[in-house]
Design a protein around this motif. Structure first.
Motif, PDB file in Angstrom:
ATOM      1  N   TRP A  33       0.827  -1.210   0.000  1.00 55.25           N
ATOM      2  CA  TRP A  33       0.000   0.000   0.000  1.00 55.25           C
ATOM      3  C   TRP A  33       0.861   1.260   0.000  1.00 55.25           C
ATOM      4  O   TRP A  33       0.539   2.238  -0.673  1.00 55.25           O
ATOM      5  CB  TRP A  33      -0.934   0.011   1.197  1.00 55.25           C
ATOM      6  CG  TRP A  33      -2.106  -0.909   1.075  1.00 55.25           C
ATOM      7  CD1 TRP A  33      -2.615  -1.476  -0.061  1.00 55.25           C
ATOM      8  CD2 TRP A  33      -2.925  -1.356   2.143  1.00 55.25           C
ATOM      9  NE1 TRP A  33      -3.705  -2.252   0.247  1.00 55.25           N
ATOM     10  CE2 TRP A  33      -3.917  -2.202   1.590  1.00 55.25           C
ATOM     11  CE3 TRP A  33      -2.924  -1.144   3.512  1.00 55.25           C
ATOM     12  CZ2 TRP A  33      -4.894  -2.809   2.359  1.00 55.25           C
ATOM     13  CZ3 TRP A  33      -3.892  -1.757   4.271  1.00 55.25           C
ATOM     14  CH2 TRP A  33      -4.873  -2.585   3.707  1.00 55.25           C
ATOM     15  N   ALA A  34       1.936   1.248   0.757  1.00 60.92           N
ATOM     16  CA  ALA A  34       2.822   2.417   0.815  1.00 60.92           C
ATOM     17  C   ALA A  34       3.468   2.668  -0.541  1.00 60.92           C
ATOM     18  O   ALA A  34       3.568   3.816  -0.994  1.00 60.92           O
ATOM     19  CB  ALA A  34       3.883   2.219   1.890  1.00 60.92           C
ATOM     20  N   ARG A  35       3.908   1.600  -1.203  1.00 61.76           N
ATOM     21  CA  ARG A  35       4.526   1.718  -2.522  1.00 61.76           C
ATOM     22  C   ARG A  35       3.512   2.285  -3.534  1.00 61.76           C
ATOM     23  O   ARG A  35       3.836   3.184  -4.316  1.00 61.76           O
ATOM     24  CB  ARG A  35       5.026   0.339  -2.955  1.00 61.76           C
ATOM     25  CG  ARG A  35       6.106   0.341  -3.960  1.00 61.76           C
ATOM     26  CD  ARG A  35       6.786  -1.014  -4.199  1.00 61.76           C
ATOM     27  NE  ARG A  35       5.989  -2.194  -3.936  1.00 61.76           N
ATOM     28  CZ  ARG A  35       6.121  -2.986  -2.869  1.00 61.76           C
ATOM     29  NH1 ARG A  35       7.023  -2.723  -1.955  1.00 61.76           N
ATOM     30  NH2 ARG A  35       5.357  -4.047  -2.720  1.00 61.76           N
ATOM     31  N   LEU A  36       2.272   1.762  -3.490  1.00 63.36           N
ATOM     32  CA  LEU A  36       1.228   2.279  -4.380  1.00 63.36           C
ATOM     33  C   LEU A  36       0.927   3.746  -4.091  1.00 63.36           C
ATOM     34  O   LEU A  36       0.792   4.556  -5.018  1.00 63.36           O
ATOM     35  CB  LEU A  36      -0.061   1.474  -4.229  1.00 63.36           C
ATOM     36  CG  LEU A  36      -0.122   0.113  -4.879  1.00 63.36           C
ATOM     37  CD1 LEU A  36      -1.428  -0.577  -4.511  1.00 63.36           C
ATOM     38  CD2 LEU A  36       0.027   0.212  -6.376  1.00 63.36           C
ATOM     39  N   GLY A  37       0.798   4.073  -2.830  1.00 62.02           N
ATOM     40  CA  GLY A  37       0.499   5.450  -2.445  1.00 62.02           C
ATOM     41  C   GLY A  37       1.582   6.420  -2.865  1.00 62.02           C
ATOM     42  O   GLY A  37       1.294   7.508  -3.365  1.00 62.02           O
ATOM     43  N   LYS A  38       2.832   6.023  -2.682  1.00 64.39           N
ATOM     44  CA  LYS A  38       3.957   6.869  -3.084  1.00 64.39           C
ATOM     45  C   LYS A  38       3.929   7.095  -4.589  1.00 64.39           C
ATOM     46  O   LYS A  38       4.060   8.229  -5.064  1.00 64.39           O
ATOM     47  CB  LYS A  38       5.280   6.236  -2.665  1.00 64.39           C
ATOM     48  CG  LYS A  38       6.506   7.063  -3.009  1.00 64.39           C
ATOM     49  CD  LYS A  38       7.766   6.362  -2.500  1.00 64.39           C
ATOM     50  CE  LYS A  38       9.012   7.178  -2.783  1.00 64.39           C
ATOM     51  NZ  LYS A  38       9.356   7.248  -4.203  1.00 64.39           N
ATOM     52  N   ALA A  39       3.745   6.009  -5.345  1.00 64.55           N
ATOM     53  CA  ALA A  39       3.699   6.128  -6.803  1.00 64.55           C
ATOM     54  C   ALA A  39       2.517   6.984  -7.248  1.00 64.55           C
ATOM     55  O   ALA A  39       2.639   7.777  -8.191  1.00 64.55           O
ATOM     56  CB  ALA A  39       3.634   4.741  -7.440  1.00 64.55           C
ATOM     57  N   GLU A  42       3.326  10.615  -6.675  1.00 60.49           N
ATOM     58  CA  GLU A  42       4.336  11.096  -7.616  1.00 60.49           C
ATOM     59  C   GLU A  42       3.809  11.182  -9.044  1.00 60.49           C
ATOM     60  O   GLU A  42       4.403  11.863  -9.880  1.00 60.49           O
ATOM     61  CB  GLU A  42       5.559  10.170  -7.580  1.00 60.49           C
ATOM     62  CG  GLU A  42       6.332  10.252  -6.277  1.00 60.49           C
ATOM     63  CD  GLU A  42       7.434   9.220  -6.157  1.00 60.49           C
ATOM     64  OE1 GLU A  42       7.472   8.259  -6.973  1.00 60.49           O
ATOM     65  OE2 GLU A  42       8.260   9.364  -5.240  1.00 60.49           O
ATOM     66  N   ASN A  43       2.713  10.480  -9.326  1.00 64.53           N
ATOM     67  CA  ASN A  43       2.153  10.417 -10.672  1.00 64.53           C
ATOM     68  C   ASN A  43       0.632  10.592 -10.626  1.00 64.53           C
ATOM     69  O   ASN A  43      -0.114   9.673 -10.962  1.00 64.53           O
ATOM     70  CB  ASN A  43       2.498   9.070 -11.323  1.00 64.53           C
ATOM     71  CG  ASN A  43       3.986   8.844 -11.412  1.00 64.53           C
ATOM     72  OD1 ASN A  43       4.643   9.374 -12.291  1.00 64.53           O
ATOM     73  ND2 ASN A  43       4.522   8.067 -10.479  1.00 64.53           N
ATOM     74  N   PRO A  44       0.154  11.760 -10.233  1.00 65.83           N
ATOM     75  CA  PRO A  44      -1.291  11.937 -10.047  1.00 65.83           C
ATOM     76  C   PRO A  44      -2.108  11.772 -11.322  1.00 65.83           C
ATOM     77  O   PRO A  44      -3.313  11.547 -11.253  1.00 65.83           O
ATOM     78  CB  PRO A  44      -1.410  13.352  -9.491  1.00 65.83           C
ATOM     79  CG  PRO A  44      -0.170  14.040  -9.914  1.00 65.83           C
ATOM     80  CD  PRO A  44       0.896  12.975  -9.958  1.00 65.83           C
ATOM     81  N   GLU A  45      -1.461  11.848 -12.484  1.00 71.55           N
ATOM     82  CA  GLU A  45      -2.189  11.697 -13.740  1.00 71.55           C
ATOM     83  C   GLU A  45      -2.461  10.237 -14.101  1.00 71.55           C
ATOM     84  O   GLU A  45      -3.237   9.950 -15.013  1.00 71.55           O
ATOM     85  CB  GLU A  45      -1.419  12.384 -14.886  1.00 71.55           C
ATOM     86  CG  GLU A  45      -0.135  11.689 -15.302  1.00 71.55           C
ATOM     87  CD  GLU A  45       1.064  11.863 -14.363  1.00 71.55           C
ATOM     88  OE1 GLU A  45       2.106  11.261 -14.654  1.00 71.55           O
ATOM     89  OE2 GLU A  45       0.973  12.571 -13.350  1.00 71.55           O
ATOM     90  N   LEU A  46      -1.839   9.295 -13.384  1.00 73.63           N
ATOM     91  CA  LEU A  46      -2.004   7.872 -13.684  1.00 73.63           C
ATOM     92  C   LEU A  46      -3.063   7.240 -12.783  1.00 73.63           C
ATOM     93  O   LEU A  46      -3.186   7.597 -11.617  1.00 73.63           O
ATOM     94  CB  LEU A  46      -0.676   7.131 -13.494  1.00 73.63           C
ATOM     95  CG  LEU A  46       0.505   7.612 -14.344  1.00 73.63           C
ATOM     96  CD1 LEU A  46       1.751   6.817 -14.000  1.00 73.63           C
ATOM     97  CD2 LEU A  46       0.182   7.516 -15.821  1.00 73.63           C
ATOM     98  N   SER A  47      -3.789   6.278 -13.338  1.00 74.71           N
ATOM     99  CA  SER A  47      -4.778   5.563 -12.521  1.00 74.71           C
ATOM    100  C   SER A  47      -4.070   4.560 -11.616  1.00 74.71           C
ATOM    101  O   SER A  47      -2.954   4.114 -11.911  1.00 74.71           O
ATOM    102  CB  SER A  47      -5.781   4.825 -13.416  1.00 74.71           C
ATOM    103  OG  SER A  47      -5.162   3.698 -14.020  1.00 74.71           O
ATOM    104  N   ILE A  51      -0.798   1.986 -12.255  1.00 81.16           N
ATOM    105  CA  ILE A  51       0.342   1.897 -11.342  1.00 81.16           C
ATOM    106  C   ILE A  51       0.528   0.454 -10.864  1.00 81.16           C
ATOM    107  O   ILE A  51       1.646  -0.066 -10.859  1.00 81.16           O
ATOM    108  CB  ILE A  51       0.164   2.869 -10.157  1.00 81.16           C
ATOM    109  CG1 ILE A  51       0.236   4.320 -10.659  1.00 81.16           C
ATOM    110  CG2 ILE A  51       1.211   2.614  -9.073  1.00 81.16           C
ATOM    111  CD1 ILE A  51      -0.186   5.358  -9.654  1.00 81.16           C
ATOM    112  N   GLN A  52      -0.565  -0.219 -10.479  1.00 79.80           N
ATOM    113  CA  GLN A  52      -0.477  -1.613 -10.044  1.00 79.80           C
ATOM    114  C   GLN A  52       0.089  -2.489 -11.153  1.00 79.80           C
ATOM    115  O   GLN A  52       0.966  -3.331 -10.897  1.00 79.80           O
ATOM    116  CB  GLN A  52      -1.854  -2.138  -9.635  1.00 79.80           C
ATOM    117  CG  GLN A  52      -2.361  -1.557  -8.342  1.00 79.80           C
ATOM    118  CD  GLN A  52      -3.813  -1.940  -8.072  1.00 79.80           C
ATOM    119  OE1 GLN A  52      -4.652  -1.907  -8.966  1.00 79.80           O
ATOM    120  NE2 GLN A  52      -4.093  -2.290  -6.832  1.00 79.80           N
TER     121      GLN A  52
END
Length: 73
Positions: A33-39, A42-47, A51-52
């Motif tokens: 969850w932390a890795r997903l949240g960080k990504a 850092e990339n608010p334009e991506l769904s 990212i997953q």
């Protein structure tokens, strides 16, 4: 290097069924969850799904499961 970190009991309880469903330990689920949240930050334009899938693709490549893509075929 391992460090001890205090995580709230409520977060641990929330993570348990997700961890079980994904065959992860609770700490690994929270790391995920932390890795997903960080990504995502850092990339608010991506769904989140993109990212997953990107994280999965990187793990597959690291495991030697990637195959080259041929353009135009």
């Amino acid at each position: 290097m391992s460090k001890t970190m205090k995580i709230s009991e409520s977060l641990i309880e929330i993570a348990k069924p997700y961890a079980e469903a994904q065959h992860r330990s609770v700490p690994k689920q929270i790391e995920h969850w932390a890795r997903l949240g960080k990504a995502a930050e850092e990339n608010p334009e991506l769904s989140i799904v993109f990212i997953q899938n990107s994280i999965l693709a990187l793990a597959e490549e690291k495991a030697g499961m990637a195959t080259p893509y041929s353009f135009g075929e």
